[in-house]
Design a protein around this motif. Sequence first.
Motif, PDB file in Angstrom:
ATOM      1  N   LYS A 138     -35.072  38.611 -77.444  1.00  0.00           N
ATOM      2  CA  LYS A 138     -34.248  38.332 -76.269  1.00  0.00           C
ATOM      3  C   LYS A 138     -33.140  39.367 -76.131  1.00  0.00           C
ATOM      4  CE  LYS A 138     -34.825  33.329 -75.798  1.00  0.00           C
ATOM      5  NZ  LYS A 138     -34.141  32.015 -75.805  1.00  0.00           N
ATOM      6  N   ILE A 139     -32.586  39.775 -77.287  1.00  0.00           N
ATOM      7  CA  ILE A 139     -31.518  40.785 -77.247  1.00  0.00           C
ATOM      8  C   ILE A 139     -32.048  42.099 -76.671  1.00  0.00           C
ATOM      9  CG2 ILE A 139     -30.003  42.216 -78.678  1.00  0.00           C
ATOM     10  CD1 ILE A 139     -29.662  39.822 -80.529  1.00  0.00           C
ATOM     11  N   MET A 164     -39.520  39.293 -69.533  1.00  0.00           N
ATOM     12  CA  MET A 164     -38.984  38.402 -70.558  1.00  0.00           C
ATOM     13  C   MET A 164     -39.476  36.970 -70.342  1.00  0.00           C
ATOM     14  SD  MET A 164     -35.016  37.642 -71.663  1.00  0.00           S
ATOM     15  CE  MET A 164     -34.674  36.555 -70.291  1.00  0.00           C
ATOM     16  N   LEU A 165     -39.496  36.551 -69.080  1.00  0.00           N
ATOM     17  CA  LEU A 165     -39.962  35.198 -68.786  1.00  0.00           C
ATOM     18  C   LEU A 165     -41.434  35.022 -69.129  1.00  0.00           C
ATOM     19  CD1 LEU A 165     -38.256  34.447 -65.344  1.00  0.00           C
ATOM     20  CD2 LEU A 165     -37.649  33.532 -67.570  1.00  0.00           C
ATOM     21  N   ASN A 166     -42.217  36.087 -68.964  1.00  0.00           N
ATOM     22  CA  ASN A 166     -43.649  36.010 -69.243  1.00  0.00           C
ATOM     23  C   ASN A 166     -43.963  36.152 -70.723  1.00  0.00           C
ATOM     24  OD1 ASN A 166     -44.395  35.688 -66.534  1.00  0.00           O
ATOM     25  ND2 ASN A 166     -44.338  37.896 -66.164  1.00  0.00           N
ATOM     26  N   ASP A 167     -42.979  36.545 -71.505  1.00  0.00           N
ATOM     27  CA  ASP A 167     -43.163  36.650 -72.950  1.00  0.00           C
ATOM     28  C   ASP A 167     -43.156  35.238 -73.524  1.00  0.00           C
ATOM     29  OD1 ASP A 167     -42.902  37.006 -75.737  1.00  0.00           O
ATOM     30  OD2 ASP A 167     -41.892  38.927 -75.436  1.00  0.00           O
ATOM     31  N   PRO A 168     -44.246  34.796 -74.168  1.00  0.00           N
ATOM     32  CA  PRO A 168     -44.305  33.414 -74.667  1.00  0.00           C
ATOM     33  C   PRO A 168     -43.258  33.090 -75.721  1.00  0.00           C
ATOM     34  CG  PRO A 168     -46.117  34.736 -75.556  1.00  0.00           C
ATOM     35  CD  PRO A 168     -45.467  35.546 -74.479  1.00  0.00           C
ATOM     36  N   ARG A 169     -42.652  34.107 -76.310  1.00  0.00           N
ATOM     37  CA  ARG A 169     -41.637  33.852 -77.335  1.00  0.00           C
ATOM     38  C   ARG A 169     -40.258  33.628 -76.735  1.00  0.00           C
ATOM     39  NH1 ARG A 169     -40.324  37.939 -79.633  1.00  0.00           N
ATOM     40  NH2 ARG A 169     -41.126  39.332 -78.065  1.00  0.00           N
ATOM     41  N   ASN A 170     -40.129  33.894 -75.437  1.00  0.00           N
ATOM     42  CA  ASN A 170     -38.811  33.829 -74.822  1.00  0.00           C
ATOM     43  C   ASN A 170     -38.811  32.895 -73.622  1.00  0.00           C
ATOM     44  OD1 ASN A 170     -37.320  35.890 -76.361  1.00  0.00           O
ATOM     45  ND2 ASN A 170     -38.866  37.257 -75.529  1.00  0.00           N
TER      46      ASN A 170
END
Length: 245
Positions: A138-139, A164-170
């Motif tokens: 996220k950073i 970032m929204l599409n990243d499953p970790r975030n």
Amino acid sequence: MKGYMNVGRVTDTVRMLEALRHQDDSSSHPDHVTYTTVISAFVKAGSMDRARRVLAEMTRVGVPANRITYNILLKGYCQQLQIDQAKELLREMADDAGIEPDVVSYNILIDGCILVDDSAGALGFFNEMRTRGLAPTKISYTTLMKAFALSGQPKLANKVFDEMLNDPRNGVSEEAKKIIQRIKDNGFHPDVATYGSLANGIALARKPGEALLLWNEVKERCRVKKEGETSDPSDPPTLKPDEGL
């Protein structure tokens, strides 16, 4: 030593290092933690040349530095706006010392590029990090968004936000919303795509209260001024939402 370092007593920190060097018991001689503490003291004092000399001494006496040591030096160079030296240190870290940079290393460099208003450099380090197989945190995302927002490139900031929204970790984060606010503060206004990204993030986070606040902001942007109503040049342009928003 750490106590001296924390309060900026560099001379006392170095004196402790000298004392350890002269111990008869070899097990009490300085190790990588000792040297890294001294390097931290010099970095904190802005004495990067002296910090690098300590790193060279570690190599000379056979005490290997680790990733933490290099990251401290990287941060020091970035804080001193010496980005070229930071880049060279990154190369030495990987090629000469055989220590692979981690996500923290790259986040430091991305943030350093922001300090010298180099959004292209920030993007370059972000892409290099992924080329090395390191997943952004996220950073990483929010720092890169900040680089684009501060350089007056809200569309690129929005693209990073979408990724970032599409990243499953975030998911949507407070940091991301602060970046959107910075876009506004710099005289730019979120477009339909930016609002859509925010809405999707809020929906994923299941925060109906924030959804209502966002909807009120969108409605205000959609309001058409009545005939004869004065306009302020600083007012955001009228928004025409799409079906998705």
